[in-house]
Design a protein around this motif. Structure first.
Motif, PDB file in Angstrom:
ATOM      1  N   LEU A  27      18.530  45.355  40.449  1.00  0.00           N
ATOM      2  CA  LEU A  27      17.308  45.772  41.129  1.00  0.00           C
ATOM      3  C   LEU A  27      17.585  45.974  42.622  1.00  0.00           C
ATOM      4  O   LEU A  27      18.283  45.179  43.260  1.00  0.00           O
ATOM      5  N   TYR A  47       8.541  43.712  41.791  1.00  0.00           N
ATOM      6  CA  TYR A  47       8.501  42.917  40.550  1.00  0.00           C
ATOM      7  C   TYR A  47       8.612  41.412  40.817  1.00  0.00           C
ATOM      8  O   TYR A  47       8.947  40.654  39.917  1.00  0.00           O
ATOM      9  N   ARG A  48       8.293  40.995  42.044  1.00  0.00           N
ATOM     10  CA  ARG A  48       8.457  39.581  42.375  1.00  0.00           C
ATOM     11  C   ARG A  48       7.564  38.693  41.503  1.00  0.00           C
ATOM     12  O   ARG A  48       7.948  37.585  41.139  1.00  0.00           O
ATOM     13  N   GLU A 105      12.631  47.177  44.534  1.00  0.00           N
ATOM     14  CA  GLU A 105      12.239  46.786  43.176  1.00  0.00           C
ATOM     15  C   GLU A 105      12.058  45.269  43.069  1.00  0.00           C
ATOM     16  O   GLU A 105      11.159  44.791  42.366  1.00  0.00           O
ATOM     17  N   GLN A 106      12.906  44.530  43.763  1.00  0.00           N
ATOM     18  CA  GLN A 106      12.732  43.081  43.755  1.00  0.00           C
ATOM     19  C   GLN A 106      11.367  42.698  44.312  1.00  0.00           C
ATOM     20  O   GLN A 106      10.706  41.784  43.807  1.00  0.00           O
ATOM     21  N   GLN A 107      10.936  43.406  45.357  1.00  0.00           N
ATOM     22  CA  GLN A 107       9.629  43.139  45.947  1.00  0.00           C
ATOM     23  C   GLN A 107       8.505  43.537  44.992  1.00  0.00           C
ATOM     24  O   GLN A 107       7.532  42.794  44.802  1.00  0.00           O
ATOM     25  N   ASN A 115      17.220  41.485  37.519  1.00  0.00           N
ATOM     26  CA  ASN A 115      17.400  40.849  38.824  1.00  0.00           C
ATOM     27  C   ASN A 115      18.601  39.903  38.802  1.00  0.00           C
ATOM     28  O   ASN A 115      19.404  39.863  39.747  1.00  0.00           O
ATOM     29  N   ILE A 157       9.146  38.501  37.996  1.00  0.00           N
ATOM     30  CA  ILE A 157      10.357  37.676  38.043  1.00  0.00           C
ATOM     31  C   ILE A 157       9.994  36.208  38.166  1.00  0.00           C
ATOM     32  O   ILE A 157      10.570  35.336  37.505  1.00  0.00           O
ATOM     33  N   TYR A 217      13.385  39.959  35.061  1.00  0.00           N
ATOM     34  CA  TYR A 217      14.185  38.787  35.416  1.00  0.00           C
ATOM     35  C   TYR A 217      15.656  39.020  35.075  1.00  0.00           C
ATOM     36  O   TYR A 217      16.552  38.697  35.870  1.00  0.00           O
TER      37      TYR A 217
END
Length: 800
Positions: free
Chosen positions: A438, A446-447, A442-444, A433, A450, A430
């Protein structure tokens, strides 16, 4: 720690600001280069505070002191600092030392007992109690001590090796642990010895390392020397039991607030230079919310004089700006124009008492009709408050019924408990991000993490983010934390957060390995810096060595409190005198007490500390109260009477006066005149030698056999048969207080000269022996009064 009683508190490092304003001290922590409470800019919890190069300007960081009475239960000292090897982009290997040395101290926190009207302890269930632990991390390694041979060693390492620390003569070796036992030999001053178990005031002599014993002593079949030596005349030469591993003590070793813990060690991160640093942490494995609830219920039954905190409410009070002409004769008025206070703040009464006289005004409101006369107080407070927009405001504050409220520290007013619900990977993802670190992939990936962090930890610590998160982006940066800490009202609120989570000192490989993909510079490529950092985390850990012992939890979780805020919260609640502040103030003013005054030696400072601690201890147990002026005159008398001329020590730890020839004039047989012989008999000196036997000892020089007998009857200690005990600090301090208050020495009492009708330091000399040196001692009393106004919670009012 079977006996539960109020504990004393001390800051781990003395402040260089002699005002020692506890709210301003919190703001000094904003200068640290890192390591803030309760969270770092990586989004992870941080339970301690760092004292490093950034705070060195505000604190004397030469040595680390224990923050509260307790017992040492574990420690570790590096023989040499371990080193991490980081490789940078060049590539170049960077060797970064880091101290794993620590000390862990166990404390027991408990509100004061309830008392009956006569001062005796009420028969009721015991007060609630809480086990606390203070941690001092990143301490000096053994190589550092060897490089600085004059550096003092912590006493808890072990005290078997000692040096004879007498003034001029040697040290007697007695056949048994008794002062009256046969003398076997005498050890030379400075001799190094090894001692065994202690019995009362004596330690068993084991061996002689250097120096001489006259006559020589023969070893027994076990290689040990016979005899016992007086423990207080030994200087410990302590060394750690082991190196590079956690030493867990089966039985804790007692330690007092202000005692030496160690010295700051070196610590270097991969992206910074090495610096001396200490991490100070305070935590509990008990049910802290439950304890706080019980403590609040208990506090509701405590007397009002224990409500030592003043709470000012947001939107209720106003500050009236100072203007020329405001003084006691022309005080501010509630109707004056002012600025409304925009923050909640709790102010210790000791801070208010320590303000200069020009910053305190009392206004008496005359009686009208059936309304009795009353007194209101104004304080000029600068640098503590803000308005609704967060702008600092200064001025005069009035204590107003219903507008401001009084609280006991045991109410824990304003404290809030927060329990962690997330995991390190969720918080770090979090945080990354929110900082834009990210990639889209990476955002996808670790969604979920997050999302969990957004709905979990941030919800539970919403109050924290409301305080600190200036740009409202949902994450904290070190800049935001530092900016918040620089403001007393924000630093105070952060200091009232109590947070529960898994300790960073417990090593769990799976927990940290979970961060590997997130910290990888490229997918599938390990982050070498992070791999080295994990090895460092493992070496720093110690929780696993103590889990299940001394109350340390097996689930690795603990409630964390802000160590410095907690010290400030309780410092004045349990002590009549703040010992460290008193010592610092006296040291600064020492040369003003008399012309050509010798330097204030370390021995004199130690002696004064013992006296102040024992005065605190006396009044913790005594049903009667003391006041500022009585204390000032007691210290003045001790300053005059307890100067040991041969060594030049002030506040001699065992003061005695006079020679045999001098006290022969008070002997019933050896006195030169019939007048002196008669006076000796009148005061109980009936046997030849009584003049010298019952000579002046202690802080007020207890003299005459009759007075020794009175002290024996009052304290139930055999002073008549063992008169030398009257010089021992633990006896001479109570004798001074009791004797001066009860008129034991001349029939005159402190209350004859210090009472609601006035304070007469000049004539008060009649309490001891008349009028000699009364001008000098009265001057001392005035100086001590000024010191006590800054360092004591003693009242200026008189109790009948």
């Amino acid at each position: 720690m079977a006996e539960l009683k109020p504990i004393n508190w001390a800051y781990p490092f003395p402040s260089k600001d002699t005002s020692n304003n506890p709210l301003q001290l919190l703001t000094h922590m904003a200068q640290a280069k890192g390591g803030f409470y309760p969270t770092g800019d990586n989004g992870l919890w941080h339970g301690g505070v760092h004292f490093d190069e950034g705070t060195a300007a505000a604190f004397d960081q030469s040595s680390v002191r224990c923050i509260a009475d307790g017992e040492v239960i574990a420690y570790r000292i590096d023989k040499r600092y371990p080193v991490s090897e980081f490789t940078d982009e060049i590539p170049r290997v960077k060797r970064a030392p880091f101290s794993t040395g620590f000390v862990l101290v166990k404390h027991r926190l408990q509100p004061p007992p309830l008392r009956n009207a006569d001062g005796s302890i009420a028969e009721s269930p015991p007060p609630p109690s809480l086990t606390l632990y203070s941690l001092y991390m990143h301490l000096l390694d053994w190589a550092g001590y060897q490089a600085q041979p004059n550096l003092p060693h912590p006493a808890f390492w072990g005290t078997s090796r000692c040096t004879v620390n007498t003034q001029n003569q040697g040290l007697s070796v007695r056949a048994s642990p008794n002062k009256n036992a046969a003398k076997l030999s005498e050890l030379s001053r400075g001799a190094e010895i090894v001692v065994g178990e202690t019995q009362g005031e004596f330690s068993k002599l084991v061996s002689l390392i250097s120096g001489t014993a006259q006559p020589a002593l023969a070893s027994d079949d076990k290689g040990q020397l016979p005899g016992y030596v007086f423990t207080s005349l030994l200087k410990p030469q302590s060394e750690p039991a082991e190196y590079d591993r956690v030493v867990v003590l089966d039985n804790g070793l007692p330690i007092k607030a202000g005692d030496l813990i160690g010295h700051p060690g070196l610590y270097q991160n991969h992206d910074s230079a090495a610096q001396h640093m200490v991490h100070v942490e305070l935590f509990s494995c008990d049910d802290v919310p439950g304890f706080i609830a019980r403590s609040r219920a208990w506090a509701s039954r405590l007397p009002d004089d224990q409500k030592t905190l003043l709470k000012v409410y947001k939107g209720a009070s106003k500050l009236i700006a100072h203007r020329e002409g405001i003084n006691a004769g022309n005080p501010p008025k509630l109707s004056d124009k002012g600025t409304q206070v925009g923050v909640d703040l709790i102010i210790p009464q000791a801070l208010l008492d320590g303000l200069p006289a020009s910053h305190k005004i009392q206004v008496t409101i005359p009686a009208e009709g059936s309304t009795p006369a009353s007194t209101s107080t104004w304080w000029r407070l600068d640098g503590l408050f803000a308005d609704d927009n967060g702008n600092p405001i200064d001025g005069w504050l009035a204590e107003q019924e219903l507008i401001t409220t009084r609280h006991s520290p045991w109410e824990w007013e304003g404290f809030q408990c927060i329990e962690e619900t997330g995991t390190p990977v969720e918080k770090l993802a979090y945080s990354f991000n929110a900082k834009g670190l990210l990639s889209a992939e990476e955002q996808q990936n670790y969604r979920v993490q997050i999302s969990n962090a957004d709905g979990g930890p941030l919800t539970t610590i919403a109050r924290l983010y409301d305080i600190v998160d200036a740009n409202k982006d949902g994450t904290l940066t070190s800049r935001e934390i530092r900016a918040a800490l620089a403001k007393p009202w924000h630093a105070h609120m952060l200091g009232q957060l109590v947070t529960k989570y898994e300790s960073e000192w417990f090593w769990s490989r799976s927990k940290w390995d979970e961060l590997d993909p997130l910290l990888a510079e490229e997918p599938g490529t390990p982050n070498l810096v992070w791999q080295e950092e994990k090895q460092r985390i493992e070496k720093l850990s110690w929780w696993g060595d103590l889990a299940g012992r001394h109350g340390i939890s097996n689930d690795r979780k603990a409630w964390h409190l802000h160590s410095i805020a907690t010290v400030g919260h309780f410092l004045y609640a349990s002590r009549l005198i703040d010992v460290d502040r008193f010592i610092d103030e006296y040291t600064c003013q020492h040369e003003q007490f008399a012309a050509n005054t010798p330097a204030f030696s370390p021995a004199s400072k130690t002696n004064l500390r013992i006296i102040v601690e024992l005065i605190n201890k006396y009044y913790e147990r005594a049903p009667e109260k003391s006041n500022l002026f009585e204390l000032a005159y007691m210290f003045a008398t001790a300053r005059h009477e307890a100067y040991y001329f041969p060594s030049g020590e002030f506040f001699s730890s065992k003061p005695e006066v006079g020679s045999i020839a001098y006290f022969n004039k008070y002997d019933p047989v050896l006195a030169a005149t019939q007048e002196h012989r008669d006076r000796a008999m009148e005061n109980g000196n009936t046997q030849e030698g009584d003049g010298y036997k019952y000579r002046g000892r202690g802080l007020v020089h207890l003299t005459w056999k009759n007075n020794y007998r009175k002290a024996e009857d009052h304290f139930d200690i055999p002073f008549v048969t063992q008169p030398e005990q009257a010089a021992e600090p633990e006896h001479s301090v109570p004798i001074m207080i009791w004797g001066m208050k009860e008129g034991i020495f001349t029939g005159k009492k402190l209350s004859n000269y210090i009472n609601p009708n006035g304070v007469d330091y000049l004539e008060a000399r009649r309490i001891i022996n008349g009028t000699d040196q009364r001008q000098r001692i009265a001057g001392y009393a005035q100086k001590f009064e000024a010191i006590l106004r800054k360092t004591s919670s003693a009242k200026e009012t008189f109790v009948p």
